[in-house]
Design a protein around this motif. Sequence first.
Motif, short mmCIF file in Angstrom:
data_model
loop_
_atom_site.label_atom_id
_atom_site.label_comp_id
_atom_site.label_asym_id
_atom_site.label_seq_id
_atom_site.Cartn_x
_atom_site.Cartn_y
_atom_site.Cartn_z
N GLN A 17 10.24 -3.73 -32.94
CA GLN A 17 10.74 -2.25 -32.39
C GLN A 17 9.94 -1.69 -30.91
OE1 GLN A 17 11.28 0.51 -35.53
NE2 GLN A 17 9.37 -0.14 -36.72
N ILE A 18 9.08 -2.47 -30.67
CA ILE A 18 8.51 -2.19 -29.18
C ILE A 18 8.56 -3.04 -28.25
CG2 ILE A 18 6.94 -0.55 -30.46
CD1 ILE A 18 4.61 -2.53 -29.70
N VAL A 19 8.95 -4.29 -28.29
CA VAL A 19 9.04 -5.42 -27.31
C VAL A 19 10.31 -4.86 -26.34
CG1 VAL A 19 9.58 -7.75 -26.86
CG2 VAL A 19 7.76 -7.39 -28.45
N GLY A 20 9.74 -4.96 -25.09
CA GLY A 20 10.82 -4.56 -24.07
C GLY A 20 10.94 -3.11 -23.67
N GLN A 21 10.23 -2.36 -24.38
CA GLN A 21 10.35 -0.86 -24.15
C GLN A 21 9.39 -0.44 -23.10
OE1 GLN A 21 12.86 1.00 -25.61
NE2 GLN A 21 13.46 -1.00 -26.50
N ALA A 22 9.60 0.37 -22.40
CA ALA A 22 8.75 1.10 -21.25
C ALA A 22 8.01 2.26 -22.08
CB ALA A 22 9.58 1.40 -20.05
N ILE A 23 6.81 2.28 -21.43
CA ILE A 23 5.98 3.36 -21.75
C ILE A 23 5.99 4.46 -21.14
CG2 ILE A 23 3.45 4.15 -22.29
CD1 ILE A 23 3.06 1.05 -22.90
N ARG A 24 6.45 5.69 -21.76
CA ARG A 24 6.97 6.92 -20.85
C ARG A 24 6.01 8.05 -20.78
NH1 ARG A 24 12.73 6.53 -20.93
NH2 ARG A 24 12.93 4.76 -19.46
N ASN A 25 4.91 7.87 -21.90
CA ASN A 25 3.87 8.95 -21.98
C ASN A 25 2.79 8.54 -22.83
OD1 ASN A 25 2.58 11.28 -21.23
ND2 ASN A 25 3.60 12.45 -22.96
N ALA A 26 1.66 8.79 -22.67
CA ALA A 26 0.41 8.48 -23.46
C ALA A 26 -0.67 9.63 -23.63
CB ALA A 26 -0.40 7.65 -22.54
N GLU A 27 -0.86 9.86 -25.08
CA GLU A 27 -1.78 10.92 -25.25
C GLU A 27 -3.10 10.35 -26.12
OE1 GLU A 27 -0.20 14.89 -26.87
OE2 GLU A 27 1.41 13.31 -27.17
N LEU A 28 -4.13 10.55 -25.62
CA LEU A 28 -5.35 10.23 -26.27
C LEU A 28 -6.02 11.44 -27.12
CD1 LEU A 28 -7.49 8.08 -26.80
CD2 LEU A 28 -8.61 8.57 -24.66
#
Length: 268
Positions: A17-28
């Motif tokens: 489901q996630i290999v190859g995807q770019a990370i667009r946003n991150a929330e901690l």
Amino acid sequence: MPELPEVETIVRGLRPQIVGQAIRNAELLWPRTLVTPEGDKFARTIIGQRVREVSRRGKFVVLRLSVSHLLIHLRMSGDIFIKDKPVQIEKHDRLILSLSNDKVMVFNDTRKFGRAWLTKDPEAVLGGLGPEPLSEAFTPEWLGQALRSRKRRLKPLLLDQTFIAGLGNIYTDEALHLARLHPLAASDTVTPEQAGRLWRAIRQVLEEGIRRNGASIDWVYRGGDFQNYFRAYGRTGQPCPECGTPIERMLVGQRSTHICPFCQNEEL
DNA sequence: CACGAGACCTGTTCGC
DNA sequence: TGCGAACAGGTCTCGT
């Protein structure tokens, strides 16, 4: 929740489901979840990177990204979900990554023990781990020699991640029962024959755990059903599958421990 | 070096 | 019913 088979199950579900995807946003959402780096540097660094590979080392989930590694340890109550956008934040969500395929990876952790590291040097975190019990490096000879080189009780030694990576309270009890070894037995007294039995037992319980997609206990349900095949863990008072003697619960190194007092009797 | 106790957290179940 | 204690799949740190 998670020991090696549960983490392996999560990794296998995550990978496609996630290999190859770019990370667009991150929330901690719970800052203490992140060991490194500090504060806002996390989002700045991870946004824009792509997920190259998803793997497991011991109980760590390892995401190899374009330039960094994201390591996640689920500890007692952590879990990772992939959801469709838009997501609403659920209770106990600690870390959320938005992906380029309109999905979101959520790290949820009721007890807040789980930890994540974003680093270019994953070995600084993983380097101290012992061998992977399902790897070629883990042989009966290695185990026998390693046990004899220490002077520890068997169960705490097997739980020690610098000795072997991936065993936790469930699979340790299961392996010791299958090998007919007492959790308090001294590691330096284990014979080559017993070490061979333990080696086989460790492999067998981990492989069966993975085949059954891990164990699901309490309110944490992921679809695994290994809990229906426990030999000793959590079966206090119920009959030993080998001899019928009631399973007993004892405390070893602060951890609840389940044994058959008849089969695992090299102690007294 | 090995071991026990306490800490870190929230939620559920048990015993009175 | 209520309420505190015990317990939960993990690991770290400190004292002996």
